[in-house]
Design an enzyme around this catalytic site. Structure first.
Site, PDB file in Angstrom:
ATOM      1  N   SER A 192     -21.337  51.860 -32.977  1.00  9.66           N
ATOM      2  CA  SER A 192     -20.409  52.127 -31.719  1.00  9.66           C
ATOM      3  C   SER A 192     -20.785  53.641 -31.431  1.00  9.66           C
ATOM      4  CB  SER A 192     -19.020  51.770 -32.022  1.00  9.66           C
ATOM      5  OG  SER A 192     -18.371  52.048 -30.899  1.00  9.66           O
ATOM      6  N   ASP A 279     -19.379  41.441 -26.898  1.00 12.87           N
ATOM      7  CA  ASP A 279     -18.882  42.747 -27.083  1.00 12.87           C
ATOM      8  C   ASP A 279     -18.463  43.164 -25.767  1.00 12.87           C
ATOM      9  OD1 ASP A 279     -18.559  45.443 -27.719  1.00 12.87           O
ATOM     10  OD2 ASP A 279     -20.130  45.648 -28.983  1.00 12.87           O
ATOM     11  N   HIS A 318     -17.129  43.158 -30.880  1.00 15.20           N
ATOM     12  CA  HIS A 318     -17.643  44.717 -31.174  1.00 15.20           C
ATOM     13  C   HIS A 318     -17.779  44.789 -32.707  1.00 15.20           C
ATOM     14  CE1 HIS A 318     -18.330  48.466 -30.386  1.00 15.20           C
ATOM     15  NE2 HIS A 318     -17.429  49.113 -30.978  1.00 15.20           N
TER      16      HIS A 318
END
Length: 337
Positions: A192, A279, A318
């Site tokens: 991320s 995601d 995610h």
């Protein structure tokens, strides 16, 4: 006596007042963000969010990691950052009740190691204790030493965050690890927001002609402006006239860029990208777009650039790519093994 007309008027006025209050709030938020840019920086880093909150980072054993050592390093005088070192699974018996010297010296005989860079709203725990335990156990079972740390301002690390400090902290930890590995392969893994830190770090290493053995990007974005515009939190403002000026330019005013799509033009090592199609935090199309940019990069010509998508039916979203039974196989077949 009950009067239905008066009651309807009362309900109407209440709804009208509520609507006006919501409209004022809608206008008020971007104005405040523009006037106080530090608020936008906090929303990017989210380092004040700690889930789970009541967790003792000095005790990785509490998270099921019985072969992990917690310690601290100083990237610069007076700034201390917390670090976790997980040894390979086959060493777990030897690791019991050992001190920091034993863990550090174990790096001298390591076969390979990963520097893990976490995302925002977390610590060296990738989005929570359960995820750490499973992800680090998967990597540990594959024979990796895993070094994870909290950037300054996260977890129990000192200081406050910035893109520059996050990058410099990661470079410091990388070099600390590199000199102890005795020429064993060293890989950089970002998740991320950590993918932006990872590409910053690897770009600088490549500029010095000392690239890592591979770069692994889990749920990456192209750059922070495109990510902010695609983030679900921006949905209610995305089509507001002046959205870029109110929100995106304010991010840039904080010197926050995380320009991975530019960094890949200066990176010269194998790259592996992992991204789930469902995601919602970092949309799949941004990871795909970054892959296409890396595929066209002249500096990456001659290096393997691999993109591994995970079907939305798997519901990895995610944070949950670690659940994939194929992850070990993917890593064994990637440049990181």
């Amino acid at each position: 006596m009950f009067n239905p007309v008066l009651r309807r008027r009362s309900v109407w006025w209440r709804l009208r007042r509520l609507f006006l209050a919501l409209m004022l709030l809608y206008v008020f938020i971007p104005v405040i963000v523009k006037l106080c840019p530090s608020i936008q920086a906090k929303l990017v880093f989210l380092n004040f969010v700690r889930v789970p909150y009541f967790i003792d980072l000095k005790r990785p054993l509490d998270q099921g990691l019985n072969h992990t050592h917690n310690f601290y390093l100083e990237p610069e005088p007076g700034v201390r950052v917390g670090v976790w070192h997980t040894v390979p699974a086959h060493m777990w018996r030897d690791a019991q009740n050992k001190d920091g010297h034993w863990f550090e010296s174990s790096l001298g005989s390591a076969q390979s190691a990963i520097l893990y860079l976490h995302g925002n709203a977390g610590t060296s725990l990738p989005a929570g204790a359960a995820l750490t335990a499973v992800l680090f156990q998967v990597l540990s079972a594959l024979g990796f030493h895993v070094i994870a740390f909290d950037y300054r301002g996260w977890g129990d690390s000192d200081g406050s965050p910035s893109e520059l400090s996050m990058t410099s902290d990661a470079l410091f930890i990388y070099h600390w690890l590199k000199v102890r590995l005795n020429k064993a392969p060293l890989y950089v893994w970002g998740h991320s927001l950590g993918t932006g830190v990872a590409t910053n770090v690897v770009r600088r290493l490549c500029d010095r002609d000392s690239p890592p053995d591979a770069l692994i990007l889990e749920s990456p974005f192209t750059n922070i402006r495109e990510e902010a515009k695609s983030h679900p939190f921006s949905m209610v403002y995305r089509f507001l006239p002046g959205f870029d000026w109110f929100f995106l330019d304010t991010i840039s005013a904080n010197d926050i860029y995380f320009a991975s799509d530019d960094n890949v033009n200066h990176i010269s090592c194998p790259v592996l990208i992992l991204h789930a199609e469902d995601d919602a935090v970092v949309p799949f199309h941004l990871g795909k777009k970054l892959y296409h940019a890396a595929s066209r990069s002249q500096s990456l010509s001659g290096h393997k650039v691999q993109f591994v998508p995970f079907d939305s039916s798997l519901s990895y979203k995610h944070k949950f790519i670690y659940r994939s039974p194929e992850l070990a196989h993917i890593l064994r077949g990637s440049p990181a093994h």
